[in-house]
Design a protein around this motif. Structure first.
Motif, mmCIF file in Angstrom:
data_model
loop_
_atom_site.group_PDB
_atom_site.id
_atom_site.type_symbol
_atom_site.label_atom_id
_atom_site.label_comp_id
_atom_site.label_asym_id
_atom_site.label_seq_id
_atom_site.Cartn_x
_atom_site.Cartn_y
_atom_site.Cartn_z
ATOM 1 N N HIS A 1 70.653 -70.841 35.895
ATOM 2 C CA HIS A 1 69.827 -69.408 35.288
ATOM 3 C C HIS A 1 69.054 -68.837 36.392
ATOM 4 O O HIS A 1 68.930 -67.736 36.813
ATOM 5 C CB HIS A 1 68.515 -70.141 33.979
ATOM 6 C CG HIS A 1 67.740 -68.985 34.663
ATOM 7 N ND1 HIS A 1 67.760 -67.944 33.660
ATOM 8 C CD2 HIS A 1 66.142 -68.538 35.397
ATOM 9 C CE1 HIS A 1 66.735 -67.228 33.635
ATOM 10 N NE2 HIS A 1 65.279 -67.846 33.789
ATOM 11 N N ALA A 2 69.106 -69.946 37.744
ATOM 12 C CA ALA A 2 67.844 -69.513 38.891
ATOM 13 C C ALA A 2 69.893 -68.903 39.792
ATOM 14 O O ALA A 2 68.936 -68.123 40.411
ATOM 15 C CB ALA A 2 67.981 -70.879 39.815
ATOM 16 N N LEU A 3 70.350 -69.270 39.966
ATOM 17 C CA LEU A 3 71.851 -68.237 40.538
ATOM 18 C C LEU A 3 71.998 -67.307 39.530
ATOM 19 O O LEU A 3 72.208 -65.564 40.224
ATOM 20 C CB LEU A 3 73.208 -68.838 40.513
ATOM 21 C CG LEU A 3 74.567 -68.294 40.572
ATOM 22 C CD1 LEU A 3 74.286 -68.079 41.858
ATOM 23 C CD2 LEU A 3 75.956 -69.139 40.311
ATOM 24 N N PHE A 4 71.619 -66.899 38.409
ATOM 25 C CA PHE A 4 71.576 -65.545 37.569
ATOM 26 C C PHE A 4 70.771 -64.347 38.186
ATOM 27 O O PHE A 4 70.843 -63.645 38.465
ATOM 28 C CB PHE A 4 71.777 -65.867 36.412
ATOM 29 C CG PHE A 4 71.425 -64.841 34.734
ATOM 30 C CD1 PHE A 4 72.674 -63.783 35.258
ATOM 31 C CD2 PHE A 4 70.467 -64.332 34.768
ATOM 32 C CE1 PHE A 4 72.233 -63.019 34.115
ATOM 33 C CE2 PHE A 4 69.927 -62.993 33.764
ATOM 34 C CZ PHE A 4 71.137 -62.146 33.562
ATOM 35 N N SER A 5 69.742 -65.261 38.266
ATOM 36 C CA SER A 5 68.183 -64.460 38.696
ATOM 37 C C SER A 5 68.836 -63.730 40.494
ATOM 38 O O SER A 5 68.351 -63.320 40.368
ATOM 39 C CB SER A 5 66.958 -65.492 38.852
ATOM 40 O OG SER A 5 66.867 -65.328 36.993
ATOM 41 N N LYS A 6 69.913 -65.124 40.733
ATOM 42 C CA LYS A 6 69.436 -64.658 42.128
ATOM 43 C C LYS A 6 70.786 -63.464 42.815
ATOM 44 O O LYS A 6 70.542 -62.608 43.030
ATOM 45 C CB LYS A 6 70.008 -65.790 43.386
ATOM 46 C CG LYS A 6 69.074 -66.727 43.980
ATOM 47 C CD LYS A 6 69.221 -67.710 43.985
ATOM 48 C CE LYS A 6 68.470 -68.985 44.523
ATOM 49 N NZ LYS A 6 68.864 -69.980 45.125
ATOM 50 N N LEU A 7 71.593 -63.783 41.535
ATOM 51 C CA LEU A 7 72.440 -62.043 41.359
ATOM 52 C C LEU A 7 72.438 -61.065 40.893
ATOM 53 O O LEU A 7 72.741 -60.131 41.115
ATOM 54 C CB LEU A 7 73.813 -62.987 40.461
ATOM 55 C CG LEU A 7 74.516 -64.308 41.187
ATOM 56 C CD1 LEU A 7 75.400 -64.818 40.036
ATOM 57 C CD2 LEU A 7 75.487 -64.107 42.470
ATOM 58 N N LEU A 8 70.935 -60.998 39.735
ATOM 59 C CA LEU A 8 70.817 -59.659 39.502
ATOM 60 C C LEU A 8 69.686 -59.563 40.574
ATOM 61 O O LEU A 8 69.709 -58.407 40.737
ATOM 62 C CB LEU A 8 69.871 -60.547 38.157
ATOM 63 C CG LEU A 8 70.453 -60.601 37.051
ATOM 64 C CD1 LEU A 8 69.510 -61.102 35.674
ATOM 65 C CD2 LEU A 8 71.467 -59.509 36.831
ATOM 66 N N ASP A 9 69.198 -60.231 41.457
ATOM 67 C CA ASP A 9 68.268 -59.582 42.644
ATOM 68 C C ASP A 9 69.357 -58.895 43.461
ATOM 69 O O ASP A 9 68.771 -58.123 44.656
ATOM 70 C CB ASP A 9 67.685 -60.903 43.086
ATOM 71 C CG ASP A 9 66.104 -60.840 42.286
ATOM 72 O OD1 ASP A 9 65.859 -60.067 41.440
ATOM 73 O OD2 ASP A 9 66.418 -62.588 42.419
ATOM 74 N N PHE A 10 70.647 -59.708 43.822
ATOM 75 C CA PHE A 10 71.380 -59.492 44.923
ATOM 76 C C PHE A 10 72.171 -58.245 44.210
ATOM 77 O O PHE A 10 73.034 -57.360 45.004
ATOM 78 C CB PHE A 10 72.173 -60.276 45.254
ATOM 79 C CG PHE A 10 73.122 -60.617 46.528
ATOM 80 C CD1 PHE A 10 72.867 -60.773 47.021
ATOM 81 C CD2 PHE A 10 74.571 -59.057 46.267
ATOM 82 C CE1 PHE A 10 72.817 -60.422 48.749
ATOM 83 C CE2 PHE A 10 74.692 -59.514 47.725
ATOM 84 C CZ PHE A 10 74.273 -59.904 48.517
ATOM 85 N N GLY A 11 72.341 -57.554 43.602
ATOM 86 C CA GLY A 11 72.844 -56.354 43.063
ATOM 87 C C GLY A 11 73.554 -56.403 41.623
ATOM 88 O O GLY A 11 74.382 -55.278 40.959
ATOM 89 N N PHE A 12 73.964 -57.220 41.345
ATOM 90 C CA PHE A 12 75.319 -58.167 39.873
ATOM 91 C C PHE A 12 74.926 -56.722 38.886
ATOM 92 O O PHE A 12 73.831 -57.334 38.439
ATOM 93 C CB PHE A 12 75.435 -59.335 39.851
ATOM 94 C CG PHE A 12 76.410 -59.849 41.228
ATOM 95 C CD1 PHE A 12 77.153 -59.848 40.913
ATOM 96 C CD2 PHE A 12 75.520 -60.231 42.707
ATOM 97 C CE1 PHE A 12 78.301 -60.588 41.784
ATOM 98 C CE2 PHE A 12 76.601 -60.399 43.407
ATOM 99 C CZ PHE A 12 77.486 -60.705 43.246
ATOM 100 N N SER A 13 75.644 -56.790 38.246
ATOM 101 C CA SER A 13 75.139 -55.978 36.661
ATOM 102 C C SER A 13 74.975 -57.576 35.600
ATOM 103 O O SER A 13 75.300 -58.640 36.615
ATOM 104 C CB SER A 13 76.589 -55.505 35.998
ATOM 105 O OG SER A 13 77.456 -56.738 35.620
ATOM 106 N N GLN A 14 74.657 -57.082 35.283
ATOM 107 C CA GLN A 14 74.149 -58.940 34.085
ATOM 108 C C GLN A 14 75.632 -59.025 33.657
ATOM 109 O O GLN A 14 75.064 -60.387 33.392
ATOM 110 C CB GLN A 14 72.742 -58.077 32.814
ATOM 111 C CG GLN A 14 72.181 -58.316 32.763
ATOM 112 C CD GLN A 14 70.606 -58.176 32.214
ATOM 113 O OE1 GLN A 14 71.706 -58.187 31.042
ATOM 114 N NE2 GLN A 14 69.523 -57.844 31.760
ATOM 115 N N THR A 15 76.433 -58.371 33.856
ATOM 116 C CA THR A 15 77.186 -59.374 32.206
ATOM 117 C C THR A 15 78.472 -59.924 34.147
ATOM 118 O O THR A 15 78.309 -60.918 33.327
ATOM 119 C CB THR A 15 78.716 -57.947 32.320
ATOM 120 O OG1 THR A 15 77.883 -57.175 31.150
ATOM 121 C CG2 THR A 15 79.571 -58.475 31.666
ATOM 122 N N ALA A 16 78.496 -59.222 34.786
ATOM 123 C CA ALA A 16 78.950 -60.200 35.932
ATOM 124 C C ALA A 16 78.291 -61.635 36.667
ATOM 125 O O ALA A 16 78.707 -62.526 36.933
ATOM 126 C CB ALA A 16 79.200 -58.545 37.031
#
Length: 240
Positions: A5-20
């Motif tokens: 979940h922590a990595l998922f949140s960081k990736l979203l903040d970075f600009g990744f789409s939710q799916t990616a």
């Protein structure tokens, strides 16, 4: 689950789409946490320093979901040497930063020296330096040998100096080559495209012996079903 979940949140903040972000975080579950955190910091460092754009970073990780698997492992140990599997984009030791200080370039940066200091102190000499027997580029993954004595270090280093040691690389490529073995001897030089080399008559000489290990089809990912081959590469010159 919390790490994912922590990595998922960081990736979203970075600009990744939710799916990616979800796909990458799920794929990275089980990877060493310190390695995942170091890779995330490295990604941000690359964007901050304009080494690559945020969009390029997202594309890199989406296409290569093992990006976050930064894990040094001991491949062999005996009474003379320790062979460690070094991940790609990992330094042998900290080097000088932009401020001329030696240390981490990004938070939690992992190095071969740090791994050896934690797991194999016997390869350190009296000055605390690692007895490395050869070099391996920052961008290259593979085995690197360190020695438990000066005599062992000299013996292994001599094998590389006299070209007795053999280097073997694996490459997964599209298509099925019509040959089983060949020699690539075209001259190469750096390309204007980032991180690339290109064939050029004005480049440096290079020679690599190539053997087709197997031919088949890719089973996963966006290229599933396409013809692919595994090649064994034996470089005779030390070009990148």
């Amino acid at each position: 689950e919390s790490d994912r979940h922590a990595l998922f949140s960081k990736l979203l903040d970075f600009g990744f789409s939710q799916t990616a972000a979800s796909a990458v975080a799920q794929h990275s579950a089980g990877f060493p946490e310190n390695g995942v955190n170091a890779r995330m910091a490295q990604l941000q460092f690359g964007v901050d320093k304009e080494i690559l754009s945020a969009a390029e970073a997202c594309g890199l990780v989406t296409e290569q979901p093992d990006f976050f698997n930064l894990d040094f492992r001991t491949a062999h140990e005996d009474s003379h040497v320790v062979a460690v599997s070094k991940p790609w984009d990992a330094q042998l030791a900290y080097t000088s930063r932009a401020d001329n200080e030696v240390g981490e370039r990004w938070a939690g940066e992992l190095t071969l020296r740090g791994y050896l200091e934690a797991h194999h102190t016997e390869v350190l000499n009296e000055k605390g330096e690692v007895r490395l027997c050869h070099q391996l580029d920052f961008a290259t993954s593979g085995l690197i040998v360190s020695a438990k004595s000066r005599e062992s270090a000299d013996a292994v280093a001599r094998c590389f100096r006299d070209r007795v040691a053999r280097k073997l690389y694996a490459a997964l490529v599209f298509g099925h080559p019509p040959w089983d073995t060949c020699v690539w001897d075209a001259r190469i030089q750096p390309s204007k495209k980032r991180f690339k080399q290109r064939v050029s008559s004005g480049g440096k000489s290079a020679e690599t012996h190539v053997t087709v290990a197997c031919r088949g089809k890719l089973l996963v990912g966006e290229h599933a079903g396409k013809d692919a081959s595994l090649l064994w590469l034996q470089p005779k010159t030390g070009r990148r």
